[in-house]
Design an enzyme around this catalytic site. Sequence first.
Site, short mmCIF file in Angstrom:
data_model
loop_
_atom_site.label_atom_id
_atom_site.label_comp_id
_atom_site.label_asym_id
_atom_site.label_seq_id
_atom_site.Cartn_x
_atom_site.Cartn_y
_atom_site.Cartn_z
N LYS A 1 28.34 -23.21 -13.58
CA LYS A 1 27.04 -23.90 -13.50
C LYS A 1 25.90 -22.89 -13.57
O LYS A 1 24.99 -23.02 -14.38
CB LYS A 1 26.94 -24.69 -12.19
CG LYS A 1 25.52 -25.18 -11.89
CD LYS A 1 25.45 -25.95 -10.59
CE LYS A 1 25.00 -25.15 -9.41
NZ LYS A 1 23.56 -24.82 -9.35
N ASN A 2 25.97 -21.89 -12.71
CA ASN A 2 24.85 -20.94 -12.65
C ASN A 2 24.79 -20.05 -13.89
O ASN A 2 23.77 -19.43 -14.17
CB ASN A 2 24.94 -20.08 -11.38
CG ASN A 2 24.63 -20.89 -10.14
OD1 ASN A 2 24.22 -22.04 -10.24
ND2 ASN A 2 24.83 -20.29 -8.98
N ASP B 1 26.61 -18.60 -2.05
CA ASP B 1 27.15 -19.90 -2.45
C ASP B 1 28.59 -20.10 -1.96
O ASP B 1 29.09 -21.23 -1.95
CB ASP B 1 27.12 -20.05 -3.98
CG ASP B 1 25.71 -20.27 -4.50
OD1 ASP B 1 24.80 -20.48 -3.68
OD2 ASP B 1 25.51 -20.21 -5.73
N ARG C 1 11.92 -22.40 -0.36
CA ARG C 1 12.36 -21.77 -1.61
C ARG C 1 11.17 -21.64 -2.55
O ARG C 1 11.04 -22.39 -3.51
CB ARG C 1 13.50 -22.58 -2.25
CG ARG C 1 14.74 -22.64 -1.39
CD ARG C 1 15.86 -23.42 -2.06
NE ARG C 1 16.53 -22.67 -3.10
CZ ARG C 1 17.51 -23.16 -3.85
NH1 ARG C 1 17.90 -24.39 -3.68
NH2 ARG C 1 18.08 -22.42 -4.78
N CYS D 1 18.62 -27.97 -3.75
CA CYS D 1 19.23 -28.18 -2.43
C CYS D 1 18.29 -27.72 -1.33
O CYS D 1 17.55 -26.75 -1.50
CB CYS D 1 20.55 -27.42 -2.34
SG CYS D 1 21.89 -28.26 -3.16
N ARG E 1 26.70 -32.13 -8.57
CA ARG E 1 25.72 -31.24 -9.22
C ARG E 1 26.40 -29.95 -9.67
O ARG E 1 25.95 -29.32 -10.63
CB ARG E 1 24.61 -30.87 -8.23
CG ARG E 1 23.65 -31.98 -7.92
CD ARG E 1 22.48 -31.47 -7.13
NE ARG E 1 21.89 -30.33 -7.80
CZ ARG E 1 21.07 -29.45 -7.25
NH1 ARG E 1 20.73 -29.58 -6.00
NH2 ARG E 1 20.58 -28.44 -7.94
C1 UD1 Z 1 20.50 -18.63 -7.76
C2 UD1 Z 1 21.64 -19.61 -7.87
C3 UD1 Z 1 22.04 -20.10 -6.47
C4 UD1 Z 1 22.34 -18.91 -5.58
C5 UD1 Z 1 21.19 -17.92 -5.58
C6 UD1 Z 1 21.50 -16.64 -4.82
C7 UD1 Z 1 21.32 -20.67 -10.01
C8 UD1 Z 1 20.97 -21.90 -10.76
N1 UD1 Z 1 21.25 -20.75 -8.68
O1 UD1 Z 1 19.41 -19.35 -7.20
O2 UD1 Z 1 23.19 -20.92 -6.61
O3 UD1 Z 1 22.55 -19.38 -4.26
O4 UD1 Z 1 20.87 -17.54 -6.94
O5 UD1 Z 1 22.63 -16.01 -5.33
O6 UD1 Z 1 21.71 -19.67 -10.57
N2 UD1 Z 1 12.88 -16.34 -3.33
C9 UD1 Z 1 11.55 -16.25 -2.99
N3 UD1 Z 1 10.62 -16.37 -4.00
C10 UD1 Z 1 10.99 -16.57 -5.31
C11 UD1 Z 1 12.37 -16.66 -5.63
C12 UD1 Z 1 13.29 -16.54 -4.62
O7 UD1 Z 1 11.19 -16.06 -1.83
O8 UD1 Z 1 10.11 -16.68 -6.17
C13 UD1 Z 1 13.91 -16.25 -2.24
C14 UD1 Z 1 14.68 -17.58 -2.09
O9 UD1 Z 1 13.96 -18.50 -1.30
C15 UD1 Z 1 15.96 -17.11 -1.46
C16 UD1 Z 1 16.19 -15.74 -2.11
O10 UD1 Z 1 14.91 -15.33 -2.62
O11 UD1 Z 1 15.80 -16.97 -0.08
C17 UD1 Z 1 17.21 -15.75 -3.23
O12 UD1 Z 1 16.80 -16.62 -4.23
P1 UD1 Z 1 17.16 -16.41 -5.77
O13 UD1 Z 1 17.99 -15.18 -5.95
O14 UD1 Z 1 15.90 -16.54 -6.55
O15 UD1 Z 1 18.06 -17.68 -6.03
P2 UD1 Z 1 17.94 -18.73 -7.21
O16 UD1 Z 1 17.72 -18.04 -8.49
O17 UD1 Z 1 17.04 -19.84 -6.82
#
Ligand code: UD1
Length: 428
Positions: free
Chosen positions: A22-23, A305, A121, A116, A397
């Site tokens: 998925k990711n 995850d 986030r 989720c 999902r």
């Molecule tokens: C992706 C994955 C998700 C996984 C996560 C961490 C996908 C579709 N989803 O999510 O399944 O759990 O990586 O391995 O690939 N953050 C901020 N500001 C931002 C962006 C992120 O504060 O602009 C924080 C988030 O709230 C979180 C942390 O950074 O606490 C990690 O987030 P991130 O690595 O961005 O995860 P995703 O890309 O959303």
Amino acid sequence: MQALVIEGMHPLRGSVPVHGSKNGALPLLAAALLAPGRTVLHHCPRLTDVQTTMEILRHLGAGCGWEGETLWVDASAVTGTAIPEELMRRQRASVLFLGALLARCGEATLSTPGGCALGERPVDLHLSLLRQLGAEVGQQGDRIFCRGAALPGGEAYLPYPSVGATENFLLAAQGCAGPSRLLGAAMEPEIGELAELLRAMGAQIEGVGTPVLTVYPAGALRSAEHTVRADRIEAATLLCAAVSAGGEVELTGVEPSALQPVLDVLWQTGSEIRCTDSSVRLRAPERPRAPERVVTAPWPGFPTDAQAPLMAALLRCRGTAQIREQVFQSRFHHVPELRRMGAAIETDGPLATITGVPSLRGTHLQGCELRGTAALAVAALGAEGESVVTGLEFLDRGYENIKNLLSELGAAIKRVEISPDVVYNRIP
Ligand code: UD1
């Protein structure tokens, strides 16, 4: 309402292939927007998140459709640059269209993404990166506007290795007139997979797998074909299921190196693990040993995850296990449900302490987010009696028919239509 009905304590045995990731797939679908023509993704998982992404692509004017396990996207004509709030609310990965639309069309409008409920986030890191590349970024209420054709590029910095922000950088940088460099990039295998497709489309990218990524202007990209890699989180969930229920399972079509942080922990539980280049075999211990404290972290750390499925697999461990969740602010929603099965879990902020109990009892378990719902199924497989797991809209999902995979491995599991009355009365 649909539910999984699981009778626990049936050891899992057999071999199953793992679905596409998925990711991995979601950023690839956003990347397909970068080039006119038909980009083809083989081994693409059929998930509601993929379905939502297809709706977004169609909304933007691209065509897309399935041919068996292959998903094609024809982005010859991109006629829109704004994504409606209703589509954005369904999943967080849609924020990747910011980078893709900027590179292809020079503008993008979308709203703060949903996804989720794992605590706050924000998308501040995504927006900061795009600004650093030279884009004009504005926000009005929930709507985000980005503008800038042929951005200058240059050096950008991420204070935290966000997976999505790194992917947005790789996508947006394809539209930059000059070279662009990202310092502090995420190194997850999914970043490598996105770079692989982009390179097949003609992109020039250096530093994949390191914290410094450099993208050089490569002219117009062309459509390409790619086979989506196996889902390392689906694989981790199935391995945790085997530790929970007992038995011996083989997963095929996987890359063991992408599972290494999970295998290291499962090995500490006393599981016997054997890998080939494309398979993992796990023989579960009679009762798992508590591993050393597990801390979730960006790659190469333990994946957040897989935190909930691992916790579910450790409920009957010998000794006391500890898991520290430090990627997301709030990712223990499964804990109250697991306690209802007789699990002994204490939480203190980001730290969960699990004291192994000799047995768990089946009950009704309500999932409220993707990986947490999978964890409830994992726990139910190791519980005495019957469990009813609801919240399958979250499970769907990210897992393509996990019921079938578990059935093939010998689990006593059914997917049924259930009356809400049964659920509200919290059977048994
Ligand atoms: C992706 C994955 C998700 C996984 C996560 C961490 C996908 C579709 N989803 O999510 O399944 O759990 O990586 O391995 O690939 N953050 C901020 N500001 C931002 C962006 C992120 O504060 O602009 C924080 C988030 O709230 C979180 C942390 O950074 O606490 C990690 O987030 P991130 O690595 O961005 O995860 P995703 O890309 O959303």
